[in-house]
Motif scaffolding. Structure first.
Motif, PDB file in Angstrom:
ATOM      1  N   SER A 189      -7.540  -6.491 -55.627  1.00 18.10           N
ATOM      2  CA  SER A 189      -6.357  -6.022 -56.352  1.00 18.10           C
ATOM      3  C   SER A 189      -6.732  -5.012 -57.425  1.00 18.10           C
ATOM      4  O   SER A 189      -5.875  -4.233 -57.874  1.00 18.10           O
ATOM      5  CB  SER A 189      -5.625  -7.205 -56.981  1.00 18.10           C
ATOM      6  N   ILE A 244       0.096 -21.648 -51.885  1.00 17.12           N
ATOM      7  CA  ILE A 244       0.287 -20.212 -52.114  1.00 17.12           C
ATOM      8  C   ILE A 244       1.761 -19.836 -52.009  1.00 17.12           C
ATOM      9  O   ILE A 244       2.304 -19.113 -52.854  1.00 17.12           O
ATOM     10  CB  ILE A 244      -0.563 -19.397 -51.112  1.00 17.12           C
ATOM     11  N   MET A 272      -9.078 -16.669 -54.248  1.00 16.45           N
ATOM     12  CA  MET A 272      -8.688 -16.083 -55.533  1.00 16.45           C
ATOM     13  C   MET A 272      -9.658 -14.986 -55.954  1.00 16.45           C
ATOM     14  O   MET A 272      -9.248 -13.949 -56.490  1.00 16.45           O
ATOM     15  CB  MET A 272      -8.610 -17.173 -56.596  1.00 16.45           C
ATOM     16  N   THR A 287       3.346 -18.789 -55.712  1.00 19.49           N
ATOM     17  CA  THR A 287       3.309 -17.330 -55.863  1.00 19.49           C
ATOM     18  C   THR A 287       4.599 -16.727 -55.319  1.00 19.49           C
ATOM     19  O   THR A 287       5.417 -17.405 -54.705  1.00 19.49           O
ATOM     20  CB  THR A 287       2.095 -16.731 -55.121  1.00 19.49           C
ATOM     21  N   ASP A 288       4.725 -15.430 -55.533  1.00 16.88           N
ATOM     22  CA  ASP A 288       5.921 -14.733 -55.051  1.00 16.88           C
ATOM     23  C   ASP A 288       5.675 -14.079 -53.692  1.00 16.88           C
ATOM     24  O   ASP A 288       6.310 -13.077 -53.349  1.00 16.88           O
ATOM     25  CB  ASP A 288       6.363 -13.679 -56.068  1.00 16.88           C
ATOM     26  N   ALA A 289       4.747 -14.634 -52.937  1.00 19.67           N
ATOM     27  CA  ALA A 289       4.443 -14.080 -51.612  1.00 19.67           C
ATOM     28  C   ALA A 289       5.671 -14.172 -50.719  1.00 19.67           C
ATOM     29  O   ALA A 289       6.317 -15.212 -50.621  1.00 19.67           O
ATOM     30  CB  ALA A 289       3.278 -14.844 -50.980  1.00 19.67           C
ATOM     31  N   SER A 333       1.346  -9.717 -51.223  1.00 20.89           N
ATOM     32  CA  SER A 333       0.489 -10.685 -51.896  1.00 20.89           C
ATOM     33  C   SER A 333      -0.944 -10.578 -51.391  1.00 20.89           C
ATOM     34  O   SER A 333      -1.205 -10.805 -50.204  1.00 20.89           O
ATOM     35  CB  SER A 333       1.025 -12.103 -51.679  1.00 20.89           C
ATOM     36  N   ILE A 348      -3.285 -12.625 -52.304  1.00 15.18           N
ATOM     37  CA  ILE A 348      -3.742 -13.993 -52.061  1.00 15.18           C
ATOM     38  C   ILE A 348      -3.365 -14.455 -50.660  1.00 15.18           C
ATOM     39  O   ILE A 348      -4.192 -15.015 -49.926  1.00 15.18           O
ATOM     40  CB  ILE A 348      -3.169 -14.945 -53.130  1.00 15.18           C
TER      41      ILE A 348
END
Length: 276
Positions: A69, A146, A62, A150-152, A80, A82
């Motif tokens: 980022s 993850i 993180m 998340t939207d990975a 992503s 992450i």
């Protein structure tokens, strides 16, 4: 009073009693006991235990994702930060955990090696098994979290993922065995290795991909087997990433040679390592 002939027969007779037979699966029992000891001493003494084993890489990933980022619009692969840094950081920590734990395996179990049923290979195998399973569990939990939270966007290919993780572990095992030998014979080597190996964190592809580097840098970094493990793992998460530089034969070959020489020399010099 029994005569001398009766006294002479006492020892052979007792050896044939069923209760005095050597236990079956003695090596497996010893390894299991050493593994449980390692588990309790490493994860049982602090509150949270295994929770910290998961939280530590999550926190590091993180921080990396947040820091980069702020200066970059997008990671080198995917959308992503992450996930990108996780696919580099986790195989490197797998390598580091295996190398570090095995390097100290004989020193950690030295008091128990005084017992005849505990051998030097038992001490190494117990640490290898526990840390391999622990880090594999951490990798699955972190990557799964993850992808879930998340939207990975990732198209998973289990083959390269397992191959990359296996290569990272194999390199760590080889380096750990060699360092176990060298540090045991020459204690100064531990300090030298700590200095020499520091650039590996920057040279293993955690922050970048191999293709983004200048050709001269590529020619140097290619000889780092951890970079091949990271590239192979990322190939399993990004369908468009070919990672054509990855050579599993080189990576596993280097790991196999280190492991072979480490085991051969430890077999010969493990007593001297324990004496130092």
């Amino acid at each position: 009073m029994p005569d001398s002939r009766e006294q002479g027969l006492t020892h052979p007779v007792t050896q044939t009693l069923p209760g005095l037979k050597p236990p079956r699966f003695q090596a497996l029992r010893t390894i299991a006991a050493l593994t449980l000891r390692e588990m309790s001493s490493t994860y049982g003494r602090s509150p949270g235990g295994y929770v910290w084993a998961v939280l530590q890489p999550v926190a590091a990933i993180m921080v990396l994702a947040l820091a980069f980022s702020l200066v970059l619009r997008a990671p080198s692969l995917g959308n992503s930060f992450i996930l990108f840094y996780a696919t580099g950081y986790l195989p490197f920590t797998l390598y580091g955990a295996m190398a570090g734990k095995l390097a100290a395996a004989l020193r950690y179990s030295k008091p128990l090696l005084a017992y005849p049923r505990v051998t030097w290979i038992d001490a190494i195998l117990s640490r290898l098994i526990l840390n391999l399973l622990t880090n594999a569990m951490v990798l699955l939990i972190v990557i799964g979290g993850i992808l879930w939270f998340t939207d990975a966007r990732a198209t998973l290919d289990p083959g390269p993922i397992m191959s990359g993780a296996g290569l990272a572990a194999a390199v760590g095992i080889g380096v750990g065995l060699m360092n176990c030998l060298l540090i045991g014979l020459y204690p100064l080597w531990g300090q030298v290795w700590a200095i020499v190996s520091r650039p590996l964190f920057l040279a293993s592809g955690i922050f970048f991909i191999y293709e983004d580097m200048p050709s001269l840098v590529q020619d140097i970094l290619w000889w780092n087997p951890i970079l091949h493990a990271v590239g192979e793992m990322r190939r399993g998460f990004y369908a468009t990433y070919e990672a054509s530089y990855v050579s599993l034969s080189f990576g596993y070959g280097a790991a196999g040679m280190l492991t072979l020489f480490g085991l051969l020399f430890l077999r010969r010099y493990h007593k001297k390592v324990l004496e130092n």
